[in-house]
Structures are given as structure tokens and as C-alpha cells.
Design a protein around this motif. Structure first.
Motif, PDB file in Angstrom:
ATOM      1  N   SER A   1      73.107  23.682  65.126  1.00 37.31           N
ATOM      2  CA  SER A   1      72.330  22.675  64.416  1.00 37.31           C
ATOM      3  C   SER A   1      72.017  21.489  65.318  1.00 37.31           C
ATOM      4  O   SER A   1      70.939  20.902  65.218  1.00 37.31           O
ATOM      5  CB  SER A   1      73.074  22.214  63.169  1.00 37.31           C
ATOM      6  OG  SER A   1      74.259  21.544  63.511  1.00 37.31           O
ATOM      7  N   VAL A   2      72.930  21.127  66.203  1.00 40.40           N
ATOM      8  CA  VAL A   2      72.661  20.031  67.148  1.00 40.40           C
ATOM      9  C   VAL A   2      71.511  20.413  68.082  1.00 40.40           C
ATOM     10  O   VAL A   2      70.598  19.607  68.324  1.00 40.40           O
ATOM     11  CB  VAL A   2      73.935  19.677  67.945  1.00 40.40           C
ATOM     12  CG1 VAL A   2      73.628  18.739  69.092  1.00 40.40           C
ATOM     13  CG2 VAL A   2      74.979  19.076  67.031  1.00 40.40           C
ATOM     14  N   VAL A   3      71.525  21.630  68.590  1.00 40.85           N
ATOM     15  CA  VAL A   3      70.439  22.099  69.452  1.00 40.85           C
ATOM     16  C   VAL A   3      69.121  22.124  68.681  1.00 40.85           C
ATOM     17  O   VAL A   3      68.075  21.718  69.199  1.00 40.85           O
ATOM     18  CB  VAL A   3      70.761  23.486  70.037  1.00 40.85           C
ATOM     19  CG1 VAL A   3      69.559  24.083  70.752  1.00 40.85           C
ATOM     20  CG2 VAL A   3      71.942  23.394  70.985  1.00 40.85           C
ATOM     21  N   GLY A   4      69.153  22.561  67.445  1.00 38.87           N
ATOM     22  CA  GLY A   4      67.944  22.594  66.627  1.00 38.87           C
ATOM     23  C   GLY A   4      67.380  21.209  66.377  1.00 38.87           C
ATOM     24  O   GLY A   4      66.155  21.003  66.456  1.00 38.87           O
ATOM     25  N   VAL A   5      68.233  20.244  66.107  1.00 44.01           N
ATOM     26  CA  VAL A   5      67.759  18.877  65.894  1.00 44.01           C
ATOM     27  C   VAL A   5      67.181  18.302  67.187  1.00 44.01           C
ATOM     28  O   VAL A   5      66.136  17.646  67.175  1.00 44.01           O
ATOM     29  CB  VAL A   5      68.903  17.981  65.361  1.00 44.01           C
ATOM     30  CG1 VAL A   5      68.544  16.513  65.403  1.00 44.01           C
ATOM     31  CG2 VAL A   5      69.251  18.392  63.937  1.00 44.01           C
ATOM     32  N   LEU A   6      67.834  18.562  68.316  1.00 41.63           N
ATOM     33  CA  LEU A   6      67.306  18.079  69.594  1.00 41.63           C
ATOM     34  C   LEU A   6      65.948  18.700  69.910  1.00 41.63           C
ATOM     35  O   LEU A   6      65.035  18.004  70.384  1.00 41.63           O
ATOM     36  CB  LEU A   6      68.301  18.357  70.707  1.00 41.63           C
ATOM     37  CG  LEU A   6      69.593  17.546  70.664  1.00 41.63           C
ATOM     38  CD1 LEU A   6      70.551  18.004  71.747  1.00 41.63           C
ATOM     39  CD2 LEU A   6      69.304  16.062  70.774  1.00 41.63           C
TER      40      LEU A   6
END
Length: 57
Positions: free
Chosen positions: A45-50
Motif C-alpha cells: 500500500s505504501v508503494v501504491g500511494v507513492l
């Protein structure tokens, strides 16, 4: 064990042994798997938000 499912205890670990003893092995395994799965979704999810923030104009 009375307050482990409260929203205010969101950062506390689940009492997996107590869950297994109360509900049985199948439900205990479900709680273990769901906790592991949720923890593994955090980096994704962190990668997706970035990526979303990088791609937005």
C-alpha cells in the motif's frame, strides 16, 4: 482479553493463544493468517500511494 478487539487497541498484538483455545484451531489459524496478510499488505500500500502521488499531475 476483554478489550483486545477495541478500536483503541489497534496497535496491540492479538492474543492468539486465547483465541485458539476459545474458538478452536481453525478459527485461530484464520486470525493468524489474516494478521500476517494484513501486515504484508502495508508495504504494497505504501508503494501504491507513492506511485499514485508520483503519477498525479
Amino acid at each position: 482479553m476483554n478489550n483486545w478487539a477495541l478500536f483503541s487497541a489497534i496497535c496491540k498484538k492479538q492474543p492468539l493463544d486465547d483465541i485458539k483455545e476459545y474458538f478452536g484451531v481453525k478459527i485461530g489459524l484464520y486470525f493468524v493468517w489474516f494478521g500476517y496478510y494484513t501486515c504484508m499488505l502495508i508495504p504494497a500500500s505504501v508503494v501504491g500511494v507513492l506511485c499514485f502521488l508520483y503519477a498525479s499531475p
